[in-house]
Design a protein around this motif. Structure first.
Motif, PDB file in Angstrom:
ATOM      1  N   LEU A  52       0.826  -1.207   0.000  1.00 21.26           N
ATOM      2  CA  LEU A  52       0.000   0.000   0.000  1.00 21.26           C
ATOM      3  C   LEU A  52       0.868   1.268   0.000  1.00 21.26           C
TER       4      LEU A  52
ATOM      5  N   ALA B 134       2.056   2.065  -3.339  1.00 20.52           N
ATOM      6  CA  ALA B 134       0.971   2.608  -4.171  1.00 20.52           C
ATOM      7  C   ALA B 134       0.625   4.047  -3.786  1.00 20.52           C
TER       8      ALA B 134
ATOM      9  N   PHE C 259      -0.241   5.201  -0.590  1.00 25.98           N
ATOM     10  CA  PHE C 259      -1.130   5.364   0.557  1.00 25.98           C
ATOM     11  C   PHE C 259      -0.319   5.622   1.817  1.00 25.98           C
TER      12      PHE C 259
ATOM     13  N   SER D  47      -3.579  -6.247  -2.467  1.00 24.90           N
ATOM     14  CA  SER D  47      -3.383  -4.791  -2.365  1.00 24.90           C
ATOM     15  C   SER D  47      -4.185  -4.058  -3.441  1.00 24.90           C
TER      16      SER D  47
ATOM     17  N   ILE E 115      -6.988  -1.242  -2.706  1.00 25.22           N
ATOM     18  CA  ILE E 115      -6.923   0.074  -3.348  1.00 25.22           C
ATOM     19  C   ILE E 115      -8.249   0.399  -4.037  1.00 25.22           C
TER      20      ILE E 115
ATOM     21  N   GLU F 153     -10.609   3.543  -2.961  1.00 27.36           N
ATOM     22  CA  GLU F 153     -10.785   4.675  -3.874  1.00 27.36           C
ATOM     23  C   GLU F 153     -12.106   4.695  -4.627  1.00 27.36           C
TER      24      GLU F 153
END
Length: 155
Positions: free
Chosen positions: A31, A34, A36, A132, A136, A140
């Motif tokens: 995460l 990515a 976050f 993951s 995500i 989102e």
């Protein structure tokens, strides 16, 4: 019957920690890569979630299949010794988990539970990537209040 002496069993069990486990670190790392950002093991929150994402009003718990007595899971095996103790412990753990999730949902927080079996085994890197990606998308693009990620049940 336990194959270890009580002292050996004590030593083994004392080395097991409740936070910063390998599955937690793997999910956190994926995460973070990515983009976050989150709080780790925030003691101010009920149940000390493994990750808190305040921006998304979401918490993530990474459950070990053994400690949370994951039903229909190949990783969870019921101990053969001291069974009464373990029955009571697993019942308490499951009841506590349900209460904590209910608490978050009552406060309009979103809850994700990632089971250890979803990211362990053969092709674990691919499994971690898949999990993951699901998290995500959930954070989102979804309005779902609850997400549970586990290994599919084999017939």
């Amino acid at each position: 019957m336990d194959t270890l002496t009580p002292q050996q069993r004590h030593t083994v069990m004392s080395r097991i920690h409740g936070k910063n486990t390998v599955p937690e670190k793997q999910i956190r790392s994926a995460l973070h890569r990515a983009g976050f950002r989150y709080r780790i093991c925030d003691k101010r929150r009920p149940g000390t979630p493994d990750m808190v994402l305040p921006r998304y009003y979401a918490v993530i718990f990474v459950h070990g299949c053994f400690w949370h007595a994951h039903d229909h899971c190949g990783i969870f095996r019921f101990p053969k010794s001291n069974q009464l103790f373990w029955i009571k412990k697993f019942i308490r753990n499951k009841k506590r988990d349900r209460a904590i999730i209910s608490q978050y949902r009552a406060q309009c927080w979103r809850v994700c539970v990632v089971w250890e079996c979803a990211i362990r085994g053969k092709k674990s890197k691919q499994k971690i990537d898949n999990v993951s990606k699901e998290i995500i998308l959930w954070l989102e693009e979804s309005n779902e209040p609850y997400l549970e990620l586990r290994r599919p049940i084999q017939p």
